[in-house]
Design an enzyme around this catalytic site. Sequence first.
Site, PDB file in Angstrom:
ATOM      1  N   HIS A  74       0.879  -1.176  -0.033  1.00  0.00           N
ATOM      2  CA  HIS A  74       0.044  -0.217   0.034  1.00  0.00           C
ATOM      3  C   HIS A  74       0.886   1.144  -0.190  1.00  0.00           C
ATOM      4  CE1 HIS A  74      -3.839   2.067   1.468  1.00  0.00           C
ATOM      5  NE2 HIS A  74      -2.810   2.990   1.232  1.00  0.00           N
TER       6      HIS A  74
ATOM      7  N   HIS B  18       1.698   5.451  -1.521  1.00  0.00           N
ATOM      8  CA  HIS B  18       1.290   6.484  -2.301  1.00  0.00           C
ATOM      9  C   HIS B  18       2.353   7.140  -2.876  1.00  0.00           C
ATOM     10  CE1 HIS B  18      -2.998   6.587  -0.986  1.00  0.00           C
ATOM     11  NE2 HIS B  18      -2.389   6.125   0.196  1.00  0.00           N
ATOM     12  N   LEU B  19       2.664   7.132  -4.347  1.00  0.00           N
ATOM     13  CA  LEU B  19       3.883   7.708  -5.093  1.00  0.00           C
ATOM     14  C   LEU B  19       3.546   9.078  -5.529  1.00  0.00           C
ATOM     15  CD1 LEU B  19       5.796   4.849  -6.661  1.00  0.00           C
ATOM     16  CD2 LEU B  19       6.198   5.818  -4.746  1.00  0.00           C
ATOM     17  N   ARG B  20       2.386   9.715  -5.484  1.00  0.00           N
ATOM     18  CA  ARG B  20       1.863  11.017  -5.812  1.00  0.00           C
ATOM     19  C   ARG B  20       2.229  11.035  -7.506  1.00  0.00           C
ATOM     20  NH1 ARG B  20      -1.258  11.048  -1.642  1.00  0.00           N
ATOM     21  NH2 ARG B  20      -0.436  11.825   0.444  1.00  0.00           N
TER      22      ARG B  20
ATOM     23  N   ASN C 271      -5.168   7.533  -6.101  1.00  0.00           N
ATOM     24  CA  ASN C 271      -5.814   9.050  -5.653  1.00  0.00           C
ATOM     25  C   ASN C 271      -4.949   9.909  -6.021  1.00  0.00           C
ATOM     26  OD1 ASN C 271      -3.974   7.979  -3.466  1.00  0.00           O
ATOM     27  ND2 ASN C 271      -5.098   9.266  -2.157  1.00  0.00           N
TER      28      ASN C 271
ATOM     29  N   HIS D 296      -4.811  -0.757   5.617  1.00  0.00           N
ATOM     30  CA  HIS D 296      -4.321  -0.042   6.840  1.00  0.00           C
ATOM     31  C   HIS D 296      -4.992  -0.151   7.982  1.00  0.00           C
ATOM     32  CE1 HIS D 296      -6.794   2.979   4.962  1.00  0.00           C
ATOM     33  NE2 HIS D 296      -5.910   3.430   4.244  1.00  0.00           N
TER      34      HIS D 296
ATOM     35  N   ASP E 213       1.398   2.393   3.593  1.00  0.00           N
ATOM     36  CA  ASP E 213       0.497   3.710   3.174  1.00  0.00           C
ATOM     37  C   ASP E 213       1.478   4.913   3.485  1.00  0.00           C
ATOM     38  OD1 ASP E 213      -1.864   5.177   2.805  1.00  0.00           O
ATOM     39  OD2 ASP E 213      -2.500   5.159   4.935  1.00  0.00           O
TER      40      ASP E 213
ATOM     41  N   HIS F 228       3.698  14.427   1.965  1.00  0.00           N
ATOM     42  CA  HIS F 228       3.048  15.878   1.911  1.00  0.00           C
ATOM     43  C   HIS F 228       4.242  16.732   1.818  1.00  0.00           C
ATOM     44  CE1 HIS F 228      -1.259  15.003   1.711  1.00  0.00           C
ATOM     45  NE2 HIS F 228      -0.864  13.855   2.821  1.00  0.00           N
TER      46      HIS F 228
ATOM     47  N   ALA G 133      -3.538  15.046   5.878  1.00  0.00           N
ATOM     48  CA  ALA G 133      -3.210  13.388   6.746  1.00  0.00           C
ATOM     49  C   ALA G 133      -2.208  12.685   5.862  1.00  0.00           C
ATOM     50  CB  ALA G 133      -4.446  13.054   6.619  1.00  0.00           C
TER      51      ALA G 133
HETATM   52 ZN   LIG Z   1      -3.367   5.139   1.554  1.00  0.00          ZN
END
Ligand SMILES: [Zn+2]
Length: 341
Positions: A16, A18-20, A44, A172, A244, A248, A260
């Site tokens: 899980h 997030h690589l943006r 996302n 998560h 996860d 940011h 978050a």
């Molecule tokens: Zn996530």
Amino acid sequence: MPSTKQITLDAPLDMHLHLRDGEMLENIAKGSAHTFSGAIIMPNLVPPVSTKEEVVAYKERIINAVGNENFKLYMTLFFKPSYDKDFLESVKDEITAIKLYPAGITTNSEGGVSGFDVEELRPALSAMSELNIPLCVHGETNGFVMDREAEFVFIYEKLASAFPDLKIIMEHITTKESVAALDKFENLYATITIHHLLITLDDVAGGMLQPHLFCKPIAKRPEDREALLKVALAAHPKVMFGSDSAPHPKHAKESCGCAAGVFTAPIALQLLTELFETHDALDNLQAFVSGNAQNIYGIIPLAKTVTLEKKTFKVPSDYNGVVPMYANEKIAYSIQEVKNG
Ligand SMILES: [Zn+2]
């Protein structure tokens, strides 16, 4: 004579991540790609990744950002109830799973699912089930922040019994209620982050507010962390590591209106090794960071071994402008060597 304690992990997987996109992707992708064999890539973005063209193009941008690293991308689509079997068949070879977000529950999830009416979801979920595409779920309601996940367990159970052949990954998980659900339904699985194994709400807000530990789902109570530790440290066959890790920019965290997400990707293996050693569970780490995920998803990862040694690692203050969990603090394990092939 071996003087330092070492452990070698075979093909670590982050189930899980997030690589943006854009500059952030360029700044952080290599941090995961260096030490992990592969990762499930969350969809996302703005707009969310929801067509074949978008998933192919996003994968290409990640490959460019990753450079020479040996790193397998397990891509996902952003779930829409309108997905039909023809569409899913056409995109199946490009993806490993589909991620469902309840509407508006976390970063860039505004276009998610708002009701969980089984009949409304049936065409898409039945088709996924037939095509053997797992469903990853961010399981939170719009209720009180500490109760959102426990309230969502009812929806997990509803989906698990309505679609018994659909693999459902509770992403998560942070509560003892989710842990309990694992053993009630054969088709429920879970990812667990490193930060939820280490912190409770007290670490986030018990003293001075710690923006770099603020995430969704929010860290819960000590008894919840205990329940998570119990299954993670035992490498319960239905749980797997998913960081996860959610970067940011520093200004978006250290600000009025903190975003978050906890950024852990470059320190996750060091922290996991320290944690499992502390609990005398190092023998189960391999299953938790790779073996279970291989079994659950039916994947054969790219060959990569990561050797960690018991040598103090001082966590950097930032990675290209992104502040990690435990910035400037010390971890007992360092990455000693990464071998490809
Ligand atoms: Zn996530």
